[in-house]
Design an enzyme around this catalytic site. Structure first.
Site, PDB file in Angstrom:
ATOM      1  N   HIS A   1      -5.057  25.756   4.278  1.00 19.57           N
ATOM      2  CA  HIS A   1      -4.229  26.291   3.202  1.00 19.57           C
ATOM      3  C   HIS A   1      -4.733  27.679   2.833  1.00 19.57           C
ATOM      4  O   HIS A   1      -5.944  27.930   2.819  1.00 19.57           O
ATOM      5  CB  HIS A   1      -4.263  25.384   1.973  1.00 19.57           C
ATOM      6  CG  HIS A   1      -3.423  25.894   0.841  1.00 19.57           C
ATOM      7  ND1 HIS A   1      -2.061  26.040   0.944  1.00 19.57           N
ATOM      8  CD2 HIS A   1      -3.751  26.321  -0.411  1.00 19.57           C
ATOM      9  CE1 HIS A   1      -1.572  26.521  -0.188  1.00 19.57           C
ATOM     10  NE2 HIS A   1      -2.594  26.704  -1.023  1.00 19.57           N
TER      11      HIS A   1
ATOM     12  N   ASP B   1      -0.667  31.384  -6.091  1.00 12.99           N
ATOM     13  CA  ASP B   1      -0.345  30.519  -4.950  1.00 12.99           C
ATOM     14  C   ASP B   1       1.141  30.180  -4.970  1.00 12.99           C
ATOM     15  O   ASP B   1       1.598  29.363  -5.762  1.00 12.99           O
ATOM     16  CB  ASP B   1      -1.181  29.241  -5.008  1.00 12.99           C
ATOM     17  CG  ASP B   1      -1.118  28.435  -3.723  1.00 12.99           C
ATOM     18  OD1 ASP B   1      -0.227  28.709  -2.897  1.00 12.99           O
ATOM     19  OD2 ASP B   1      -1.953  27.531  -3.543  1.00 12.99           O
TER      20      ASP B   1
ATOM     21  N   CYS C   1       2.518  27.740   3.572  1.00 19.81           N
ATOM     22  CA  CYS C   1       1.600  28.606   2.839  1.00 19.81           C
ATOM     23  C   CYS C   1       1.294  29.924   3.527  1.00 19.81           C
ATOM     24  O   CYS C   1       1.229  30.972   2.868  1.00 19.81           O
ATOM     25  CB  CYS C   1       0.304  27.865   2.528  1.00 19.81           C
ATOM     26  SG  CYS C   1      -0.693  27.405   3.974  1.00 19.81           S
TER      27      CYS C   1
END
Length: 280
Positions: free
Chosen positions: A106, A121, A67
């Site tokens: 995250h 995302d 991420c």
């Protein structure tokens, strides 16, 4: 950010319009072309999350990332396309009790588009998360058949976050951590607090070095497919496509590297795969 090279990497011939459809097109293309992976950790290479290093690894070298890398690249692309955006930090709730408070490991992107706030995302490895407007109850369906929604979950400063992302859909279209039913399940919780680059650096350092965690004990890769999802944890490969699931075990380093290249869009050589703890 070299948009021409980025678009070539994700299979787009031109920039999409920067509206809700264009954002969805961009993020989907990114997720289908650039696999999620943590392999720099078991390989001992370390993970750098500045813009130059991320572009070199994910675009020039054809690797994937997790991420902190994926959403750095997406954020840089959105900025180059004229969209104001900034990072957020989230607590991943997959497989945890309702009131658990795991660390903020995250990151996702808050985007200002058409006078409204959206979340984007490109770096959630558990499943495909579509762009969503930052509105209580906002929902969207993805081609794998899953539904996703945003809910207000608490007040600012709460450990439960101001917002919670939930998913309802086939567990086979995930990396295996989702419970095997179609009810709403929390994916992660987040707030809208300002995030500095050093906050991201701290989260990345914890995620890539903390002993006995998912990212420091396993070899992980996943990618969004046209109508499904593929995930590989150590030697176990699962592919969900058009409602059909298949699983197999990767046999050796050459098979592992080939699977990464052909399924995940991750350019790892046979020699690099052979250095992984799985094969040493």
């Amino acid at each position: 950010m070299d948009l021409t090279r980025y678009f070539a990497r994700i299979g787009l011939t031109a920039a999409p319009a920067m509206d809700r459809e264009g954002l969805a097109t961009l993020q989907s293309a990114h997720r289908r072309a650039i696999g999620f992976e943590n392999l720099a950790i078991p390989l001992g290479d370390g993970i750098r999350i500045d813009s130059t290093s991320v572009f070199e690894k994910l675009v020039v070298q054809g690797r994937g990332g997790y991420c902190f890398e994926q959403n750095r690249l997406l954020s840089d692309a959105l900025s180059a396309l004229g969209l104001v955006n900034r990072p957020l930090l989230a607590r991943v709730m997959l497989g945890l009790p309702e009131h658990a408070a795991p660390p903020r490991t995250h990151t996702l992107v808050l985007v200002n588009m058409e006078g409204a706030a959206w979340i984007a995302d490109a770096g959630f490895g558990g499943s495909f998360v579509p762009p969503l407007p930052l509105e209580d109850g906002a929902q969207a369906q993805t081609p794998d058949g899953a539904w996703h929604r945003l809910l207000r979950s608490g007040e600012r400063g709460s450990l439960a976050g101001e917002w919670r992302l939930e998913r309802a859909g086939p567990a086979s279209a995930t990396d295996g951590r989702s419970a095997p039913h179609g009810e709403w399940q929390p994916q992660y919780v987040f707030d809208l607090g300002e995030v500095a680059q050093d906050d991201l650096e701290m989260g990345n350092h914890w995620t890539s070095t903390r002993p006995d965690t998912r990212f420091t004990t396993l070899c992980i890769a996943s990618v969004v497919l046209e109508n499904g999802f593929a995930a590989m944890t150590d030697r176990q490969l699962s592919i969900y496509r058009n409602g059909v699931s298949e699983m197999r075990e990767v046999t050796d380093a050459a098979d592992y590297a080939r699977t990464l290249r052909e399924v995940m869009g991750i350019a790892l050589t046979d020699a690099e795969a052979a250095r992984l703890p799985l094969f040493t």
